[in-house]
Write a protein that holds these residues in place. Structure first.
Motif, PDB file in Angstrom:
ATOM      1  N   ALA A 449       0.822  -1.213   0.000  1.00 29.39           N
ATOM      2  CA  ALA A 449       0.000   0.000   0.000  1.00 29.39           C
ATOM      3  C   ALA A 449       0.856   1.264   0.000  1.00 29.39           C
ATOM      4  CB  ALA A 449      -0.935  -0.008   1.211  1.00 29.39           C
ATOM      5  N   GLU A 450       1.875   1.319   0.855  1.00 31.64           N
ATOM      6  CA  GLU A 450       2.722   2.504   0.911  1.00 31.64           C
ATOM      7  C   GLU A 450       3.536   2.647  -0.378  1.00 31.64           C
ATOM      8  OE1 GLU A 450       4.733   5.963   2.382  1.00 31.64           O
ATOM      9  OE2 GLU A 450       2.757   5.046   2.558  1.00 31.64           O
ATOM     10  N   GLN A 452       2.641   1.641  -3.351  1.00 26.15           N
ATOM     11  CA  GLN A 452       1.771   2.109  -4.425  1.00 26.15           C
ATOM     12  C   GLN A 452       1.428   3.581  -4.241  1.00 26.15           C
ATOM     13  OE1 GLN A 452       1.043  -0.036  -7.053  1.00 26.15           O
ATOM     14  NE2 GLN A 452       0.492   1.913  -8.000  1.00 26.15           N
ATOM     15  N   ARG A 453       1.295   4.008  -2.995  1.00 24.84           N
ATOM     16  CA  ARG A 453       1.021   5.427  -2.751  1.00 24.84           C
ATOM     17  C   ARG A 453       2.180   6.286  -3.257  1.00 24.84           C
ATOM     18  NH1 ARG A 453       2.198   9.613   0.348  1.00 24.84           N
ATOM     19  NH2 ARG A 453       3.827   8.482   1.467  1.00 24.84           N
ATOM     20  N   ASP A 456       2.211   6.349  -7.043  1.00 24.16           N
ATOM     21  CA  ASP A 456       1.184   7.207  -7.627  1.00 24.16           C
ATOM     22  C   ASP A 456       1.530   8.688  -7.462  1.00 24.16           C
ATOM     23  OD1 ASP A 456      -0.135   4.893  -8.298  1.00 24.16           O
ATOM     24  OD2 ASP A 456      -1.581   5.008  -6.648  1.00 24.16           O
ATOM     25  N   VAL A 457       2.108   9.038  -6.313  1.00 23.17           N
ATOM     26  CA  VAL A 457       2.528  10.435  -6.106  1.00 23.17           C
ATOM     27  C   VAL A 457       3.587  10.815  -7.133  1.00 23.17           C
ATOM     28  CG1 VAL A 457       3.777  11.970  -4.546  1.00 23.17           C
ATOM     29  CG2 VAL A 457       1.920  10.535  -3.659  1.00 23.17           C
ATOM     30  N   GLU A 461       1.448  13.143  -9.357  1.00 23.25           N
ATOM     31  CA  GLU A 461       1.260  14.365  -8.571  1.00 23.25           C
ATOM     32  C   GLU A 461       2.459  15.307  -8.600  1.00 23.25           C
ATOM     33  OE1 GLU A 461      -0.246  13.571  -4.649  1.00 23.25           O
ATOM     34  OE2 GLU A 461      -1.513  11.898  -5.355  1.00 23.25           O
ATOM     35  N   TYR A 475      10.297   7.322  -3.536  1.00 24.78           N
ATOM     36  CA  TYR A 475       9.782   6.010  -3.938  1.00 24.78           C
ATOM     37  C   TYR A 475      10.925   5.011  -4.104  1.00 24.78           C
ATOM     38  CZ  TYR A 475       7.221   2.617  -6.872  1.00 24.78           C
ATOM     39  OH  TYR A 475       6.645   1.481  -7.396  1.00 24.78           O
TER      40      TYR A 475
END
Length: 525
Positions: A449-450, A452-453, A456-457, A461, A475
């Motif tokens: 989860a972390e 993938q976060r 995605d950032v 972003e 990352y």
């Protein structure tokens, strides 16, 4: 980030036979052998394929080209402008360009092309483009859903070669297999998958980028790619005159080739690394201590000295060292430490047995180690096997061809593998570690989860280049902390050619050997 390619994978070799028509109308032949990662392409459809070879860049042109110094140059786009907020890009297009089928290249060609990426593995390349507006016949505007500081890099990739819309729609799934239509300097004549690709000159070509001195039709009349699985064979062909240009020269051949009076060698900076992914779902590698110990067992410096004769550099993380995102916390770099590796395995309950292989609860520390066929990668894998033995891990090597090994990954039948990639951008991290791509290309089978976060950032972003570097660095550091792979080697790109047969421009423009170089190749008189 595809190996292409996004993949520079591994070990086989392909040959390109090129014919040139001289002023005397006598057809002279040249032969080019190129890097092993070029093998295994099943289609020349740049939109849907995840594995492309150098022929792709000869069939299709791109809006933008990238030079070896990472600068961007106009091609089918003559200029571009990004809005201050990053929410739109406007491209002026080159006039007088036609596709191989005679249709006009214009702003509508771009508007027809971008939507084709939807629901493909390459959709990330255009994911930030919300809409394409045709301003006029030679002006197109990308309206963005978010800023994309990586857009020019994406547009310069092999996967962003622009196909002819009419042929693309008409051929459907056969596009890139039975036929392919682009605006490039060569046309697809025949494609026998895994065997041979024949390209013929586009005599109407007159719109090369400034990376080529030749702005017109290619000097070469025909280019034929033949796939040959053994690098040693390609080397011998070059030495004996059967091959005139060899790309991706194995380092152990360099000194021999340099001693040949009729052979010139060109070295380019490498754009990828060789590494060993670890399948985190396959015991014992579901234990992070075992994964960390596996990384510490590999002596990168010794491998560079023994396998690569000191050419290239050791790799200590996942990105090539020229990228700012590779400048991570030194504590996270993966470096050889046999004492720490043995201590981690002991702490994890793996006890050294009398035969030199560790045991836990009656189970031997015996693992599968996959690689692809080819001299250089099999030699590297054998050294990795010996270094793993130093920590009491028995690695059983299995050699696959390039297609079969991908099936093994997808079916989750692997534990360790020795492989490589060719991609000079930090978004290769998304390609190989996103939980959305388990099996292949996420060979580590890692979903988190972390992670993938952070992915995605970094991918979605980042508002500008500075933010993008910071986000991808964060990352990258998180990935390193999870011990998902073992970095091994940063290769150089080595090119050799027979000076009696061909003239190859030096230095080679671009980050890879592509169409801009082939346009300038001539047969020696």
């Amino acid at each position: 980030m595809h190996y292409a390619t996004k993949s520079r994978l591994l070990s086989a070799t392909a040959l390109i036979a090129a014919g040139l028509i001289s002023t005397t109308a006598f057809a002279q032949e040249a032969t080019i052998a190129f890097a092993s990662g070029e093998l295994g392409a099943t289609s020349y459809n740049p939109v849907t394929s995840s594995n492309l070879n150098s022929a792709t860049s000869l069939i299709y042109d791109r809006l933008v080209e990238q030079d070896a110094d990472q600068s961007y140059h106009p091609h089918l786009a003559t200029s571009w402008e990004e809005s201050a907020d990053g929410m739109s890009w406007t491209f002026k297009l080159k006039e007088g360009v036609t596709f191989h089928d005679g249709t006009e290249f214009n702003a509508q060609s771009v508007a027809d092309w971008i939507p084709d990426f939807a629901d493909t593995e390459n959709a990330f390349l255009v994911a930030a483009i919300d809409a394409v507006e045709v301003v006029d016949n030679l002006t197109v505007k990308f309206v963005m859903s978010r800023p994309e500081p990586n857009l020019l890099y994406n547009l310069a990739s092999s996967f962003m070669g622009i196909p002819g819309a009419a042929a693309y729609d008409e051929m459907g799934d056969n596009f890139g297999v039975t036929g392919a239509v682009g605006t490039g300097p060569f046309k697809l004549d025949r494609f026998d998958i895994g065997l041979e690709t024949v390209l013929v000159r586009n005599d109407d070509y007159a719109w090369a980028s400034d990376l080529s001195e030749n702005q017109g039709a290619a000097h070469l009349a025909q280019v034929t790619f033949r796939e040959i699985p053994d690098q040693s064979t390609a080397f011998l062909e070059l030495k004996t005159g059967g091959v005139d240009i060899l790309l991706g020269v194995p380092t152990d051949f360099l000194q021999i080739l340099k001693a040949e009076s009729n052979v010139a060698v060109i070295q380019m900076p490498g754009t990828g690394i060789n590494y060993m992914p670890i399948n985190v779902t396959a015991p014992p590698f579901d234990d992070i201590k075992v994964r960390q110990a596996t990384g510490l067992a590999i002596n990168q410096e010794a491998i560079v000295a023994s396998i690569y004769n000191g050419v290239g550099a050791p790799a200590h993380n996942f990105l090539i060292s020229s990228l700012p995102e590779a400048d991570v916390d030194p504590a996270l770099d993966v470096r050889h430490d046999l004492d720490k590796a043995n201590a981690l395995l002991k702490d994890a309950g793996w006890i050294m047995d009398s035969d030199g292989v560790r045991v836990k609860d009656g189970t031997r520390l015996s693992v599968k180690l996959f690689t692809q066929n080819g001299t250089e990668f099999t030699s590297l894998t054998q050294v990795v096997q010996a270094q793993l033995a130093d920590i009491g891990m028995e690695a059983i090597i299995t050699v696959f061809d390039s297609s079969t090994i991908r099936d093994e990954y997808k079916e989750n039948r692997h534990q360790l593998a020795v492989r490589g990639y060719d991609w000079n951008n930090s978004d290769i991290l998304d390609w190989f570690f996103s939980g959305k791509r388990l099996g292949y290309p996420n060979v580590s089978m890692w979903t988190d989860a972390e992670g993938q976060r952070l992915n995605d950032v970094a991918m979605e972003e980042s508002k500008n280049s500075e933010e993008r570097i910071a986000n991808f660095k964060a990352y990258h550091e998180y990935i390193l902390s999870q011990h998902l792979f073992v970095p091994i080697y940063q290769p150089t790109t080595n090119i050799a050619y027979n000076t009696n047969k061909v003239n190859v421009p030096d230095p080679i423009r671009g980050t890879r050997f592509r169409a801009q170089t082939v346009l300038d190749i001539t047969v020696a008189e």
